[in-house]
Design a protein around this motif. Sequence first.
Motif, mmCIF file in Angstrom:
data_model
loop_
_atom_site.group_PDB
_atom_site.id
_atom_site.type_symbol
_atom_site.label_atom_id
_atom_site.label_comp_id
_atom_site.label_asym_id
_atom_site.label_seq_id
_atom_site.Cartn_x
_atom_site.Cartn_y
_atom_site.Cartn_z
ATOM 1 N N ALA A 1 35.744 -38.980 128.241
ATOM 2 C CA ALA A 1 35.036 -38.735 129.497
ATOM 3 C C ALA A 1 33.684 -39.428 129.519
ATOM 4 C CB ALA A 1 34.861 -37.227 129.704
ATOM 5 N N ALA A 2 32.954 -39.334 128.422
ATOM 6 C CA ALA A 2 31.629 -39.962 128.352
ATOM 7 C C ALA A 2 31.726 -41.463 128.545
ATOM 8 C CB ALA A 2 30.975 -39.638 127.008
ATOM 9 N N GLN A 3 32.710 -42.094 127.909
ATOM 10 C CA GLN A 3 32.855 -43.543 127.991
ATOM 11 C C GLN A 3 33.332 -43.991 129.373
ATOM 12 O OE1 GLN A 3 30.953 -44.204 125.280
ATOM 13 N NE2 GLN A 3 32.288 -45.956 124.922
ATOM 14 N N LEU A 4 34.293 -43.295 129.937
ATOM 15 C CA LEU A 4 34.793 -43.657 131.260
ATOM 16 C C LEU A 4 33.725 -43.491 132.331
ATOM 17 C CD1 LEU A 4 38.325 -42.040 131.009
ATOM 18 C CD2 LEU A 4 37.864 -44.475 131.322
ATOM 19 N N ASN A 5 32.934 -42.431 132.209
ATOM 20 C CA ASN A 5 31.835 -42.233 133.142
ATOM 21 C C ASN A 5 30.812 -43.350 133.006
ATOM 22 O OD1 ASN A 5 30.302 -40.374 135.069
ATOM 23 N ND2 ASN A 5 28.822 -40.598 133.402
ATOM 24 N N ARG A 6 30.563 -43.779 131.780
ATOM 25 C CA ARG A 6 29.634 -44.877 131.532
ATOM 26 C C ARG A 6 30.104 -46.160 132.213
ATOM 27 N NH1 ARG A 6 28.047 -45.261 125.421
ATOM 28 N NH2 ARG A 6 27.189 -43.237 126.047
ATOM 29 N N ALA A 7 31.426 -46.329 132.288
ATOM 30 C CA ALA A 7 31.995 -47.513 132.943
ATOM 31 C C ALA A 7 31.963 -47.398 134.464
ATOM 32 C CB ALA A 7 33.423 -47.731 132.466
ATOM 33 N N GLY A 8 31.567 -46.244 134.978
ATOM 34 C CA GLY A 8 31.403 -46.083 136.421
ATOM 35 C C GLY A 8 32.533 -45.369 137.130
ATOM 36 N N HIS A 9 33.510 -44.860 136.383
ATOM 37 C CA HIS A 9 34.618 -44.154 137.022
ATOM 38 C C HIS A 9 34.248 -42.692 137.273
ATOM 39 C CE1 HIS A 9 36.838 -47.696 136.046
ATOM 40 N NE2 HIS A 9 36.802 -47.469 134.739
ATOM 41 N N GLU A 10 34.889 -42.093 138.262
ATOM 42 C CA GLU A 10 34.738 -40.653 138.494
ATOM 43 C C GLU A 10 35.650 -39.930 137.511
ATOM 44 O OE1 GLU A 10 35.592 -37.215 141.888
ATOM 45 O OE2 GLU A 10 35.691 -39.348 142.440
ATOM 46 N N VAL A 11 35.091 -39.043 136.711
ATOM 47 C CA VAL A 11 35.847 -38.392 135.645
ATOM 48 C C VAL A 11 35.867 -36.883 135.865
ATOM 49 C CG1 VAL A 11 36.093 -38.060 133.159
ATOM 50 C CG2 VAL A 11 35.140 -40.207 134.035
ATOM 51 N N ILE A 12 37.082 -36.319 135.808
ATOM 52 C CA ILE A 12 37.244 -34.874 135.881
ATOM 53 C C ILE A 12 37.938 -34.421 134.597
ATOM 54 C CG2 ILE A 12 38.194 -32.921 137.160
ATOM 55 C CD1 ILE A 12 38.357 -34.768 139.599
ATOM 56 N N VAL A 13 37.309 -33.511 133.866
ATOM 57 C CA VAL A 13 37.864 -32.978 132.620
ATOM 58 C C VAL A 13 38.445 -31.603 132.894
ATOM 59 C CG1 VAL A 13 37.388 -32.318 130.241
ATOM 60 C CG2 VAL A 13 36.172 -34.257 131.256
ATOM 61 N N TYR A 14 39.729 -31.432 132.578
ATOM 62 C CA TYR A 14 40.418 -30.155 132.783
ATOM 63 C C TYR A 14 40.588 -29.442 131.446
ATOM 64 C CZ TYR A 14 41.621 -31.966 137.411
ATOM 65 O OH TYR A 14 41.570 -32.467 138.693
ATOM 66 N N GLU A 15 40.179 -28.184 131.406
ATOM 67 C CA GLU A 15 40.276 -27.360 130.199
ATOM 68 C C GLU A 15 40.972 -26.046 130.550
ATOM 69 O OE1 GLU A 15 40.571 -25.558 126.982
ATOM 70 O OE2 GLU A 15 39.604 -27.526 126.813
#
Length: 495
Positions: A169-183
């Motif tokens: 999530a941290a890396q994808l967000n850094r690349a500019g994508h919208e990230v949703i983490v499901y737990e």
Amino acid sequence: MGKPTGFMEIERKTPPKRDPKERVNDWKEYQLTPPEEEVQAQASRCMDCGIPFCQAGTNMPGSNEIGCPVYNLIPEWNDLVYKGHWKEALARLHKTNNFPEFTGRVCPAPCEGSCTVAIDTEPVTIKSIELQIVEKGFREGWIKAKQPLRRTGKKVAVIGSGPAGLAAAAQLNRAGHEVIVYEKEDRIGGLLTYGIPDVKLPYETVMRRIHLLEEEGVTFKTGVDIGTTIRWDELRQSVDGVILCTGAQVPRGVEGAPGYHANGIEYAMNFLTQNTKALLNHHLRNNDYISAKDKDVIVIGGGDTGVDCITTSVRHGAKSITQFDINTEKDEVRGEEDAWPLFPMTYKQEEGQKEAEAVYGKDPRVYQWLTTEFLTDNCGNLIGLKAVQADTVYENGKKERKPISGTEQVWEADLILLAIGFTGPERNLLEQMGVNMTKHGTVDAAYGDYATTQTGVFAAGDNRRGQSLVVWAIHEGREAARECDRYLTGSTILP
């Protein structure tokens, strides 16, 4: 790097920890912060060795690990710490590791086993230096949320919020994508939160990083079990890419032993999860957790999870604690099979074992014991087990346990905790997805590529590689994010 003669002049000194007898009365972290000058002196022991095996991050065929799986630039940040350039050391550390405050606490430090100084003396205290760098960064306010410079318009779902999921999530967000983490649990963190006792990795430490990720734009949703709360096809239609980081949560059982249904036999992770939930919810004031208080506890399994069960049982006030390790007691020096630069499989006492010895007067470990039967009373309640000592042999390439005649023994117990590993990831979601599985029961996704048989779906961490270390989960989460970014955009800026 460091002081050219530092490793010859300065002895290895690990940071202090709270006294075992005192700390078992609470759930506070047992690590203490050493003086900065002491950390700098330890960093000076890192020599200019030419080939830093400590950061190699690899495996030799048929052997254990060499070096750091996330390729930490260890000699560089050791040199910077030695020279007092702490902020620059932090930048170097974060270049390869999103969460050094996690690995600095719970990683077994394969880097230290591969340290060149460790050829014939004690290695550099790499793990503790790493922790002091990042903690100083938080104290000084150097670690701040950083929003990506642009947004791509792409949306990615990360399923699972353990170390692999958080790194992805941290890396994808850094690349500019919208990230949703499901737990699926009620709190973020996966095994970081519910699999590791607070005394080793405090929940506040995990949440400190979660809050930063939220500030950077990552969305977290708890209590969502993909495949049940939200069907897989619904989720897939709403996002451009998916990374599976669900871990390997199916515990290995003891179905072959008579009496394994007895009341009082519990899986280690269930025991640890219930304890942490109760601790965070009401500080163990209610009875909604498995308690070891006043019980004769046997922990079956000699690994880290077994030690975490000891750590927890001591604090509950267990009557006695015994840890079954099926292997022989390790030597204090390396053998030919784990010679440098391999990770040394040598004798050591973990912190939970030190605590048990301080409270009960002896190390809780007993070796080469194989459980053959669980004993119960007339109501099906556990009262003990039968075990026999066994030799471990290899026949036709398979590991076999050979009982030693005449060593049978009965052990009293009214709580047995099974900490003998995991067989793989839970299958409900994976079956809905239709992804291919390997013969080992893990998700079929090649290392380095991480793509599953479903287009746009990647897998990282324990559900792909099997039960492993937090540092390997971070490594795979980072790399899977890189491949997902490449899939979404045609190229990637991620390392």
